[in-house]
Design a protein around this motif. Structure first.
Motif, PDB file in Angstrom:
ATOM      1  N   PHE A   1      26.461  71.053  72.704  1.00 15.63           N
ATOM      2  CA  PHE A   1      25.691  69.970  72.101  1.00 15.63           C
ATOM      3  C   PHE A   1      25.650  70.069  70.580  1.00 15.63           C
ATOM      4  CE2 PHE A   1      23.906  69.702  76.435  1.00 15.63           C
ATOM      5  CZ  PHE A   1      24.117  68.345  76.653  1.00 15.63           C
ATOM      6  N   CYS A   2      25.644  71.279  70.041  1.00 12.61           N
ATOM      7  CA  CYS A   2      25.638  71.412  68.578  1.00 12.61           C
ATOM      8  C   CYS A   2      26.943  70.897  67.971  1.00 12.61           C
ATOM      9  CB  CYS A   2      25.404  72.865  68.179  1.00 12.61           C
ATOM     10  SG  CYS A   2      23.702  73.432  68.463  1.00 12.61           S
ATOM     11  N   ILE A   3      28.083  71.237  68.601  1.00  9.76           N
ATOM     12  CA  ILE A   3      29.359  70.736  68.101  1.00  9.76           C
ATOM     13  C   ILE A   3      29.446  69.225  68.270  1.00  9.76           C
ATOM     14  CG2 ILE A   3      31.863  70.823  68.408  1.00  9.76           C
ATOM     15  CD1 ILE A   3      31.590  73.714  69.284  1.00  9.76           C
ATOM     16  N   LEU A   4      29.036  68.735  69.443  1.00  9.56           N
ATOM     17  CA  LEU A   4      29.062  67.296  69.707  1.00  9.56           C
ATOM     18  C   LEU A   4      28.252  66.528  68.682  1.00  9.56           C
ATOM     19  CD1 LEU A   4      29.524  64.781  71.577  1.00  9.56           C
ATOM     20  CD2 LEU A   4      27.469  65.507  72.815  1.00  9.56           C
ATOM     21  N   LEU A   5      27.023  66.952  68.432  1.00 12.78           N
ATOM     22  CA  LEU A   5      26.130  66.212  67.546  1.00 12.78           C
ATOM     23  C   LEU A   5      26.521  66.380  66.084  1.00 12.78           C
ATOM     24  CD1 LEU A   5      22.860  67.107  69.469  1.00 12.78           C
ATOM     25  CD2 LEU A   5      24.032  64.892  69.448  1.00 12.78           C
ATOM     26  N   ALA A   6      27.056  67.555  65.711  1.00 17.49           N
ATOM     27  CA  ALA A   6      27.553  67.734  64.349  1.00 17.49           C
ATOM     28  C   ALA A   6      28.736  66.803  64.090  1.00 17.49           C
ATOM     29  CB  ALA A   6      27.951  69.183  64.110  1.00 17.49           C
ATOM     30  N   ASN A   7      29.631  66.684  65.070  1.00 22.12           N
ATOM     31  CA  ASN A   7      30.754  65.752  64.936  1.00 22.12           C
ATOM     32  C   ASN A   7      30.267  64.321  64.791  1.00 22.12           C
ATOM     33  OD1 ASN A   7      32.736  67.726  65.117  1.00 22.12           O
ATOM     34  ND2 ASN A   7      32.972  67.528  67.327  1.00 22.12           N
ATOM     35  N   MET A   8      29.274  63.942  65.590  1.00 25.01           N
ATOM     36  CA  MET A   8      28.758  62.572  65.511  1.00 25.01           C
ATOM     37  C   MET A   8      28.110  62.308  64.163  1.00 25.01           C
ATOM     38  SD  MET A   8      29.642  60.816  68.032  1.00 25.01           S
ATOM     39  CE  MET A   8      28.667  59.409  67.492  1.00 25.01           C
ATOM     40  N   ASP A   9      27.400  63.286  63.630  1.00 21.98           N
ATOM     41  CA  ASP A   9      26.856  63.126  62.278  1.00 21.98           C
ATOM     42  C   ASP A   9      27.972  62.859  61.280  1.00 21.98           C
ATOM     43  OD1 ASP A   9      24.150  63.105  62.330  1.00 21.98           O
ATOM     44  OD2 ASP A   9      23.853  65.104  61.514  1.00 21.98           O
TER      45      ASP A   9
ATOM     46  N   MET B   1      21.600  71.601  60.238  1.00 25.24           N
ATOM     47  CA  MET B   1      21.104  71.342  61.586  1.00 25.24           C
ATOM     48  C   MET B   1      19.640  70.943  61.624  1.00 25.24           C
ATOM     49  SD  MET B   1      22.921  74.278  63.907  1.00 25.24           S
ATOM     50  CE  MET B   1      22.351  73.455  65.383  1.00 25.24           C
ATOM     51  N   VAL B   2      18.872  71.294  60.609  1.00 27.24           N
ATOM     52  CA  VAL B   2      17.433  71.029  60.627  1.00 27.24           C
ATOM     53  C   VAL B   2      16.990  70.207  59.420  1.00 27.24           C
ATOM     54  CG1 VAL B   2      15.135  72.065  60.748  1.00 27.24           C
ATOM     55  CG2 VAL B   2      17.052  73.186  61.896  1.00 27.24           C
ATOM     56  N   VAL B   3      17.309  70.694  58.217  1.00 27.02           N
ATOM     57  CA  VAL B   3      16.799  70.045  57.012  1.00 27.02           C
ATOM     58  C   VAL B   3      17.393  68.652  56.830  1.00 27.02           C
ATOM     59  CG1 VAL B   3      16.636  70.196  54.505  1.00 27.02           C
ATOM     60  CG2 VAL B   3      16.350  72.255  55.899  1.00 27.02           C
ATOM     61  N   THR B   4      18.725  68.543  56.937  1.00 25.29           N
ATOM     62  CA  THR B   4      19.357  67.235  56.747  1.00 25.29           C
ATOM     63  C   THR B   4      18.909  66.221  57.791  1.00 25.29           C
ATOM     64  OG1 THR B   4      21.278  68.218  55.657  1.00 25.29           O
ATOM     65  CG2 THR B   4      21.550  66.012  56.566  1.00 25.29           C
ATOM     66  N   PRO B   5      18.891  66.544  59.106  1.00 25.55           N
ATOM     67  CA  PRO B   5      18.359  65.575  60.072  1.00 25.55           C
ATOM     68  C   PRO B   5      16.904  65.205  59.823  1.00 25.55           C
ATOM     69  CG  PRO B   5      19.641  67.237  61.211  1.00 25.55           C
ATOM     70  CD  PRO B   5      19.504  67.700  59.794  1.00 25.55           C
ATOM     71  N   MET B   6      16.110  66.152  59.321  1.00 26.81           N
ATOM     72  CA  MET B   6      14.710  65.849  59.037  1.00 26.81           C
ATOM     73  C   MET B   6      14.575  64.876  57.866  1.00 26.81           C
ATOM     74  SD  MET B   6      11.646  68.411  57.809  1.00 26.81           S
ATOM     75  CE  MET B   6      12.372  68.529  56.172  1.00 26.81           C
ATOM     76  N   LEU B   7      15.454  65.029  56.858  1.00 31.82           N
ATOM     77  CA  LEU B   7      15.355  64.189  55.668  1.00 31.82           C
ATOM     78  C   LEU B   7      16.019  62.823  55.828  1.00 31.82           C
ATOM     79  CD1 LEU B   7      16.058  66.815  52.840  1.00 31.82           C
ATOM     80  CD2 LEU B   7      13.857  65.901  53.581  1.00 31.82           C
ATOM     81  N   ASN B   8      16.930  62.692  56.782  1.00 28.97           N
ATOM     82  CA  ASN B   8      17.663  61.434  56.919  1.00 28.97           C
ATOM     83  C   ASN B   8      16.775  60.200  57.076  1.00 28.97           C
ATOM     84  OD1 ASN B   8      20.234  62.360  56.490  1.00 28.97           O
ATOM     85  ND2 ASN B   8      20.740  62.611  58.642  1.00 28.97           N
ATOM     86  N   PRO B   9      15.690  60.244  57.861  1.00 29.26           N
ATOM     87  CA  PRO B   9      14.844  59.049  57.930  1.00 29.26           C
ATOM     88  C   PRO B   9      14.274  58.636  56.579  1.00 29.26           C
ATOM     89  CG  PRO B   9      14.304  60.553  59.710  1.00 29.26           C
ATOM     90  CD  PRO B   9      15.238  61.289  58.797  1.00 29.26           C
TER      91      PRO B   9
ATOM     92  N   ASP C   1      20.486  62.486  65.210  1.00 27.76           N
ATOM     93  CA  ASP C   1      19.725  63.511  64.495  1.00 27.76           C
ATOM     94  C   ASP C   1      18.511  63.977  65.303  1.00 27.76           C
ATOM     95  OD1 ASP C   1      21.376  63.766  62.328  1.00 27.76           O
ATOM     96  OD2 ASP C   1      20.332  62.292  61.104  1.00 27.76           O
ATOM     97  N   PHE C   2      17.904  63.050  66.046  1.00 26.73           N
ATOM     98  CA  PHE C   2      16.802  63.445  66.929  1.00 26.73           C
ATOM     99  C   PHE C   2      17.292  64.457  67.964  1.00 26.73           C
ATOM    100  CE2 PHE C   2      14.771  62.793  71.082  1.00 26.73           C
ATOM    101  CZ  PHE C   2      13.483  63.199  70.779  1.00 26.73           C
ATOM    102  N   CYS C   3      18.439  64.201  68.561  1.00 26.03           N
ATOM    103  CA  CYS C   3      19.012  65.136  69.536  1.00 26.03           C
ATOM    104  C   CYS C   3      19.459  66.426  68.861  1.00 26.03           C
ATOM    105  CB  CYS C   3      20.191  64.482  70.256  1.00 26.03           C
ATOM    106  SG  CYS C   3      19.763  63.027  71.236  1.00 26.03           S
ATOM    107  N   PHE C   4      20.009  66.304  67.653  1.00 24.35           N
ATOM    108  CA  PHE C   4      20.526  67.462  66.918  1.00 24.35           C
ATOM    109  C   PHE C   4      19.419  68.469  66.632  1.00 24.35           C
ATOM    110  CE2 PHE C   4      23.733  68.488  63.264  1.00 24.35           C
ATOM    111  CZ  PHE C   4      24.084  69.637  63.937  1.00 24.35           C
TER     112      PHE C   4
END
Length: 317
Positions: free
Chosen positions: A103-111, A282-290, A70-73
Motif C-alpha cells: 500500500f505504501c508503494i501503491l499510494l506513493a505512486n498515485m501521489d 508519507m506524513v507531513v506532505t499528505p497532512m499539508l496538502n489540504p 493522501d487520506f489512505c497514505f
C-alpha cells in the motif's frame, strides 16, 4: 548465501523514530496530533468536492483524488506506529509487513501520478485556455486516473511479490527494522539471501516510475514559465504563478525526499536520515496538502462551509 545465524521471519520489530522512551512519548504526542489533522483535512476535501455541484471541474476532480490517496497514505502507517508506541509491542507480522509495503508503494505512486496530472492541468489552463474544456474533459481525467491506478498497482505488486519470495529463504539473525513502518530498503538489508534482483527492480522500474512523472512536471513548468513571462501585465503574471506555487512546494517535498530514500546509493543510507525523509513524504506532505492546495481556494472554502454548516430552523418553529 552467506553462512551463519539465520532466522525465519514470522514477524518484525519496528523501532520507530527513536528508541529512547522520553523521545517516543514526544513522537507519540506529535503524530497523535498530526494524524487527525491530515486524515480529517483530506477526508473533508474529498467529501466537499463530492457533495457540492459547483467545483466539478478537472482541477477539483484531481484534488479530490489526491485527497483520497493522501487520506489512505497517512492511514497506512501512522495508526500502527501509534498503537505500537502505546502498547510498547513494536511488532508487526510478516503478512502485515508485506501489506504495508504494497500500500505504501501503491499510494506513493498515485501521489506522483496525481502531481503530474495536476501540473499538466495547470499547463493546459495557462498555455491553452481556449482548449482547456476539450483537452481536460472529465472523461480524459477519469482515463488518466484509471491508468494511474493500473500502473501503480502493477508496480507495487511487483515489489511485494519479489519481497514475498524471500520468506522462503532466511533473514539474518536480527528481525529489527529501524523504521516506523515496513519498507523495501531496510527489509532487503536484513535478508541473508541474494537481493540483487530486488535492488535492480527498485533502481530500474522504481527509477522510471519516479523519473517519467517528474520529467512531465518539469516540461509542463518550462512551458508555463515561458508563457507567463509573455503576459503583458504584472498582475496577470503574479496570479498565474500564485496558482502554481503550492503545487511546486509539494513537488519539491515529495520528489526530493522520495528520491533520497529510494534512488540514492545504498552506502549513503542511514536509518535516521531515511526515517526523517520518509516522514516528510508519507506524513507531513499528505497532512499539508489540504492546506496548500484547497483551503486557499475560494470555491473549496465555499464547498467546505456547505459541507459542515447546519441550516438554522425557520423562525417561529
Amino acid at each position: 548465501m552467506e553462512t551463519g545465524n539465520h532466522a525465519s521471519a514470522s514477524e518484525f520489530l519496528l523501532l520507530g523514530l527513536s528508541s529512547r522512551p522520553e523521545r517516543r512519548e514526544l513522537i507519540f504526542g506529535l503524530f497523535l496530533a498530526m494524524y487527525p489533522v491530515g486524515a480529517a483535512g483530506n477526508l473533508l476535501i474529498f467529501l466537499a468536492v463530492g457533495s457540492d455541484s459547483h467545483p466539478h471541474t478537472p482541477m477539483y476532480f484531481l484534488l479530490s483524488s489526491l485527497s483520497l490517496v493522501d487520506f489512505c497514505f497517512i492511514s497506512a502507517t501512522v495508526p500502527k506506529m501509534l498503537v505500537n508506541i502505546q502498547t510498547k509491542t513494536q511488532s508487526i507480522s510478516y503478512g502485515g509487513c508485506l501489506a504495508q509495503i504494497y500500500f505504501c508503494i501503491l499510494l506513493a505512486n498515485m501521489d506522483s501520478f496525481l502531481l503530474t496530472a495536476m501540473a499538466y492541468d495547470r499547463y493546459v489552463a495557462i498555455c491553452h485556455p481556449l482548449r482547456y474544456s476539450t483537452v481536460m474533459s472529465l472523461w480524459i481525467c477519469a482515463l488518466m486516473l484509471g491508468s494511474s491506478w493500473l500502473i501503480a498497482s502493477s508496480h507495487s505488486l511487483l515489489h511485494t511479490l519479489l519481497m514475498a519470495r524471500l520468506e522462503l529463504l532466511e533473514f539474518c539473525a536480527s528481525n529489527v527494522i529501524s523504521y516506523f513502518f515496513c519498507d523495501l530498503v531496510p527489509l532487503l538489508q536484513l535478508s541473508c539471501s541474494k537481493t540483487q534482483l530486488n535492488q535492480l527492480m527498485i533502481l530500474l522500474v522504481g527509477g522510471l516510475i519516479v523519473f517519467i512523472p517528474f520529467l512531465g512536471i518539469l516540461i509542463s513548468y518550462v512551458h508555463i514559465v515561458s508563457a507567463v513571462l509573455k503576459f503583458p501585465s504584472a498582475r496577470g503574471k503574479q496570479k498565474a504563478f500564485s496558482t502554481c506555487g503550492s503545487h511546486l512546494t509539494a513537488v519539491i517535498f515529495f520528489y526530493g525526499t522520495i528520491t533520497g530514500v529510494y534512488l540514492s546509493p545504498s552506502s549513503s543510507h542511514s536509518a535516521d536520515k531515511d526515517s526523517l525523509a520518509s516522514v516528510m513524504y508519507m506524513v507531513v506532505t499528505p497532512m499539508l496538502n489540504p492546506f496548500i492546495y484547497c483551503l486557499r481556494n475560494q470555491d473549496m472554502k465555499g464547498a467546505l462551509r456547505k459541507l459542515v454548516s447546519v441550516k438554522a430552523p425557520p423562525h417561529g418553529l
